[in-house]
Design an enzyme around this catalytic site. Structure first.
Site, PDB file in Angstrom:
ATOM      1  N   ASP A   1      19.624  35.917  50.900  1.00 14.92           N
ATOM      2  CA  ASP A   1      20.071  34.517  50.951  1.00 14.92           C
ATOM      3  C   ASP A   1      20.263  33.985  49.538  1.00 14.92           C
ATOM      4  O   ASP A   1      19.313  33.910  48.752  1.00 14.92           O
ATOM      5  CB  ASP A   1      19.002  33.684  51.691  1.00 14.92           C
ATOM      6  CG  ASP A   1      19.393  32.222  51.848  1.00 14.92           C
ATOM      7  OD1 ASP A   1      20.568  31.877  51.613  1.00 14.92           O
ATOM      8  OD2 ASP A   1      18.509  31.428  52.221  1.00 14.92           O
TER       9      ASP A   1
ATOM     10  N   ASP B   1      19.110  25.094  56.185  1.00 13.13           N
ATOM     11  CA  ASP B   1      18.063  24.978  55.169  1.00 13.13           C
ATOM     12  C   ASP B   1      17.337  23.648  55.295  1.00 13.13           C
ATOM     13  O   ASP B   1      17.927  22.585  55.092  1.00 13.13           O
ATOM     14  CB  ASP B   1      18.691  25.066  53.768  1.00 13.13           C
ATOM     15  CG  ASP B   1      19.224  26.447  53.483  1.00 13.13           C
ATOM     16  OD1 ASP B   1      18.479  27.416  53.665  1.00 13.13           O
ATOM     17  OD2 ASP B   1      20.396  26.561  53.064  1.00 13.13           O
TER      18      ASP B   1
HETATM   19  C1  DX5 Z   1      18.995  28.105  48.880  1.00 11.44           C
HETATM   20  C2  DX5 Z   1      19.345  28.196  50.336  1.00 11.44           C
HETATM   21  C3  DX5 Z   1      20.547  29.031  50.632  1.00 11.44           C
HETATM   22  C4  DX5 Z   1      21.824  28.441  50.061  1.00 11.44           C
HETATM   23  C5  DX5 Z   1      22.883  29.481  49.940  1.00 11.44           C
HETATM   24  O1  DX5 Z   1      17.821  27.387  48.757  1.00 11.44           O
HETATM   25  O2  DX5 Z   1      18.258  28.759  51.045  1.00 11.44           O
HETATM   26  O3  DX5 Z   1      20.688  29.249  52.027  1.00 11.44           O
HETATM   27  O4  DX5 Z   1      22.287  27.404  50.879  1.00 11.44           O
HETATM   28  O5  DX5 Z   1      23.983  28.925  49.261  1.00 11.44           O
HETATM   29  P1  DX5 Z   1      24.872  29.793  48.265  1.00 11.44           P
HETATM   30  O6  DX5 Z   1      25.494  30.895  49.079  1.00 11.44           O
HETATM   31  O7  DX5 Z   1      25.835  28.816  47.710  1.00 11.44           O
HETATM   32  O8  DX5 Z   1      23.937  30.354  47.211  1.00 11.44           O
HETATM   33 ZN    ZN Z   2      18.491  29.395  53.091  1.00 12.59          ZN
END
Ligand code: DX5
Ligand code: ZN
Length: 214
Positions: A174, A33
């Site tokens: 996601d 990310d």
């Molecule tokens: C949110 C990100 C995700 C996040 C997912 O902005 O794009 O990829 O890291 O993390 P979890 O699984 O903890 O929601």
């Molecule tokens: Zn992400």
């Protein structure tokens, strides 16, 4: 269903060991990310971290930035990992201030896969003009910016619309995916999921990853 681990949730004080342990737990790809503090109210990492992710697995790089074109160009010059293994994902909400068609074509001409992400509150038909150009659509199941948020199940209704336009497009989810919420995803036509806090907080990672796959 393929499972990607979102590196945002890794232990950065012990990054190498944490990623090595995840690497051997059955995940299919890394999800990285990239946040700039403008497009989302958070800031993450750049090439220094990406170049250290074990590139034995494919990389999916998720841009949550105001100017993805300038950052993509910086990345393409400076990535030391095998670029052929990368998929770049941009947000459809970057248009119209960003020319996404030009950016998508640039990434494709570099030989990479390309996808578009869509926020929970965005209308799914924003994707219409790009759906035939990209490899995948990443449906955000949390508001982008942070890991550890609650899964927004209402976004699942976007899947049928996207598949009705193009049945062979890859669809991913996601955010907020764990062993509880994955049940909601399983009944849908989803090709890959991304999980951060659930996978990295588990001390039984093989089991955690397989709980998302079964
Ligand atoms: C949110 C990100 C995700 C996040 C997912 O902005 O794009 O990829 O890291 O993390 P979890 O699984 O903890 O929601
Ligand atoms: Zn992400």
């Amino acid at each position: 269903m393929l499972v990607g681990a979102s590196v945002l949730s890794a232990d950065f004080s012990n990054l190498k060991n944490d990623l090595d342990s995840m690497l051997h737990s059955g995940i299919d790809f890394w999800h990285l990310d990239i946040m700039d503090g403008y497009f989302v109210p958070n800031f993450t990492f750049g090439l220094d971290i990406i170049n250290h992710v074990p590139s034995i697995l494919p990389l999916q790089i998720h841009f949550m930035v105001q100017d993805p074109t300038i950052i993509y160009k910086l990345f393409r010059e400076n990535l030391t990992i095998k670029l052929a293994k990368c998929e770049f994902i941009f947000h459809v909400e970057n248009a119209p201030s960003v020319n996404l068609i030009e950016l998508i074509n640039l990434v494709k001409s570099d030989g990479h896969k390309v996808g578009l992400a869509i926020n929970p509150s965005s209308m799914v038909n924003l994707l219409d003009e790009y759906i035939h150009m990209v490899d995948s659509i990443l449906i955000m199941s949390v508001n982008p910016g942070f890991s550890g948020q609650k899964f927004i199940s209402g976004v699942l209704s976007k899947i049928d619309y996207i598949k009705s336009i193009r049945n062979d497009i890859k669809i991913g989810l996601d955010g907020g995916v764990n062993n509880q919420t994955v049940g909601l995803v399983n009944s849908k036509n989803v090709d890959f999921i991304v999980s951060g806090s659930y996978l990295f907080s588990s001390n039984k990672r093989l089991e955690a990853v397989s709980s998302l796959k079964s």
